[in-house]
Motif scaffolding. Sequence first.
Motif, short mmCIF file in Angstrom:
data_model
loop_
_atom_site.label_atom_id
_atom_site.label_comp_id
_atom_site.label_asym_id
_atom_site.label_seq_id
_atom_site.Cartn_x
_atom_site.Cartn_y
_atom_site.Cartn_z
N ARG A 1 0.84 -1.20 0.00
CA ARG A 1 0.00 0.00 0.00
C ARG A 1 0.88 1.25 0.00
O ARG A 1 1.96 1.26 0.59
CB ARG A 1 -0.90 0.07 1.24
CG ARG A 1 -1.88 -1.05 1.36
CD ARG A 1 -3.10 -0.83 0.48
NE ARG A 1 -4.12 -1.82 0.75
CZ ARG A 1 -4.28 -2.94 0.08
NH1 ARG A 1 -3.47 -3.24 -0.91
NH2 ARG A 1 -5.23 -3.80 0.38
N ASN A 2 0.37 2.29 -0.63
CA ASN A 2 1.01 3.59 -0.58
C ASN A 2 0.42 4.39 0.58
O ASN A 2 -0.72 4.14 0.99
CB ASN A 2 0.77 4.36 -1.88
CG ASN A 2 1.42 3.69 -3.06
OD1 ASN A 2 2.51 3.14 -2.95
ND2 ASN A 2 0.76 3.72 -4.20
N PHE A 3 1.18 5.34 1.07
CA PHE A 3 0.63 6.30 2.03
C PHE A 3 1.08 7.69 1.62
O PHE A 3 2.16 7.88 1.06
CB PHE A 3 1.03 5.97 3.48
CG PHE A 3 2.51 5.91 3.75
CD1 PHE A 3 3.22 7.04 4.12
CD2 PHE A 3 3.19 4.71 3.67
CE1 PHE A 3 4.57 6.99 4.39
CE2 PHE A 3 4.55 4.63 3.94
CZ PHE A 3 5.24 5.78 4.30
N ASN A 4 0.22 8.65 1.86
CA ASN A 4 0.52 10.04 1.55
C ASN A 4 -0.33 10.90 2.47
O ASN A 4 -1.54 11.02 2.27
CB ASN A 4 0.22 10.35 0.08
CG ASN A 4 0.66 11.74 -0.29
OD1 ASN A 4 1.70 12.23 0.17
ND2 ASN A 4 -0.13 12.42 -1.11
N PHE A 5 0.29 11.45 3.48
CA PHE A 5 -0.42 12.29 4.43
C PHE A 5 0.14 13.71 4.36
O PHE A 5 1.35 13.91 4.41
CB PHE A 5 -0.28 11.74 5.85
CG PHE A 5 -0.94 10.41 6.03
CD1 PHE A 5 -2.32 10.31 6.11
CD2 PHE A 5 -0.19 9.25 6.11
CE1 PHE A 5 -2.94 9.07 6.26
CE2 PHE A 5 -0.80 8.01 6.25
CZ PHE A 5 -2.17 7.93 6.33
N ILE A 6 -0.75 14.66 4.22
CA ILE A 6 -0.40 16.08 4.25
C ILE A 6 -1.18 16.67 5.42
O ILE A 6 -2.40 16.77 5.37
CB ILE A 6 -0.76 16.78 2.93
CG1 ILE A 6 -0.01 16.11 1.77
CG2 ILE A 6 -0.45 18.27 3.00
CD1 ILE A 6 -0.44 16.57 0.39
N LEU A 7 -0.46 17.00 6.48
CA LEU A 7 -1.09 17.41 7.73
C LEU A 7 -0.80 18.87 8.03
O LEU A 7 0.35 19.31 7.93
CB LEU A 7 -0.57 16.55 8.88
CG LEU A 7 -0.74 15.05 8.70
CD1 LEU A 7 0.06 14.30 9.73
CD2 LEU A 7 -2.20 14.68 8.79
N PRO A 8 -1.81 19.62 8.45
CA PRO A 8 -1.56 21.03 8.80
C PRO A 8 -0.86 21.15 10.15
O PRO A 8 -1.10 20.38 11.07
CB PRO A 8 -2.97 21.61 8.89
CG PRO A 8 -3.84 20.45 9.24
CD PRO A 8 -3.21 19.24 8.60
N GLN A 9 0.04 22.11 10.21
CA GLN A 9 0.62 22.51 11.50
C GLN A 9 -0.26 23.63 12.04
O GLN A 9 -0.60 24.54 11.30
CB GLN A 9 2.03 23.08 11.31
CG GLN A 9 3.09 22.06 11.18
CD GLN A 9 4.45 22.74 11.11
OE1 GLN A 9 5.12 22.61 10.13
NE2 GLN A 9 4.83 23.47 12.14
N TYR A 10 -0.62 23.54 13.30
CA TYR A 10 -1.50 24.56 13.85
C TYR A 10 -0.75 25.72 14.49
O TYR A 10 -1.33 26.76 14.77
CB TYR A 10 -2.48 23.92 14.84
CG TYR A 10 -3.40 22.96 14.11
CD1 TYR A 10 -4.38 23.44 13.26
CD2 TYR A 10 -3.25 21.59 14.24
CE1 TYR A 10 -5.22 22.57 12.56
CE2 TYR A 10 -4.08 20.71 13.54
CZ TYR A 10 -5.06 21.21 12.71
OH TYR A 10 -5.87 20.36 12.01
N LYS A 11 0.57 25.53 14.69
CA LYS A 11 1.43 26.60 15.20
C LYS A 11 2.73 26.57 14.41
O LYS A 11 3.07 25.56 13.80
CB LYS A 11 1.76 26.38 16.68
CG LYS A 11 0.60 26.38 17.62
CD LYS A 11 1.11 26.15 19.03
CE LYS A 11 0.01 25.65 19.93
NZ LYS A 11 0.51 25.19 21.21
N ASP A 12 3.48 27.65 14.46
CA ASP A 12 4.80 27.69 13.83
C ASP A 12 5.82 27.04 14.76
O ASP A 12 5.60 26.91 15.96
CB ASP A 12 5.23 29.14 13.57
CG ASP A 12 4.44 29.77 12.45
OD1 ASP A 12 3.90 29.03 11.60
OD2 ASP A 12 4.37 31.02 12.41
N GLY A 13 6.93 26.67 14.18
CA GLY A 13 8.06 26.24 14.99
C GLY A 13 8.44 24.78 14.83
O GLY A 13 7.67 23.95 14.35
#
Length: 147
Positions: free
Chosen positions: A105-117
């Motif tokens: 299986r392939n995986f591809n996750f693009i997750l938002p960061q809610y804060k900088d750093g």
Amino acid sequence: MWIQQVLVPDHLAGNGLVYQINDVEYIITSNNLWTNPLVQQLKQTMIYNLSKNLPEWIISDLPSLSETKKNKLVVIVNKFQGRYDGKAIISGNWMIKYQKFFIKRNFNFILPQYKDGYDELVNTLSLGWQKVSNQISIELIKLKNLN
């Protein structure tokens, strides 16, 4: 289940965190470094996550004699990085050999960061790696139920 390998490309194999600064340029941090090589951390975290998700299973990076022919997991990570738009990217594929079954299986996750750093990026990447572990756990449960 024997976690045979977790593979990463050369640019991820060092101790620096990879960060994509625009559509075509990447940097490897020199101030914010991984404590251990990334591949080692990913493998140990995968063992921990799978063991937590599958408490009746023995998950190890050391093969037992019976498992070398039956149950193996290989994970290939292509991307494990932060990105200029505030997202963390984790992609690649994994392969399981479980008894007579083989699954990829392939995986591809693009997750938002809610804060900088840096800390937030590491936490977001960790959440993404947990999603990969969860995906693998679900497939292992399905395979076990086929027997």
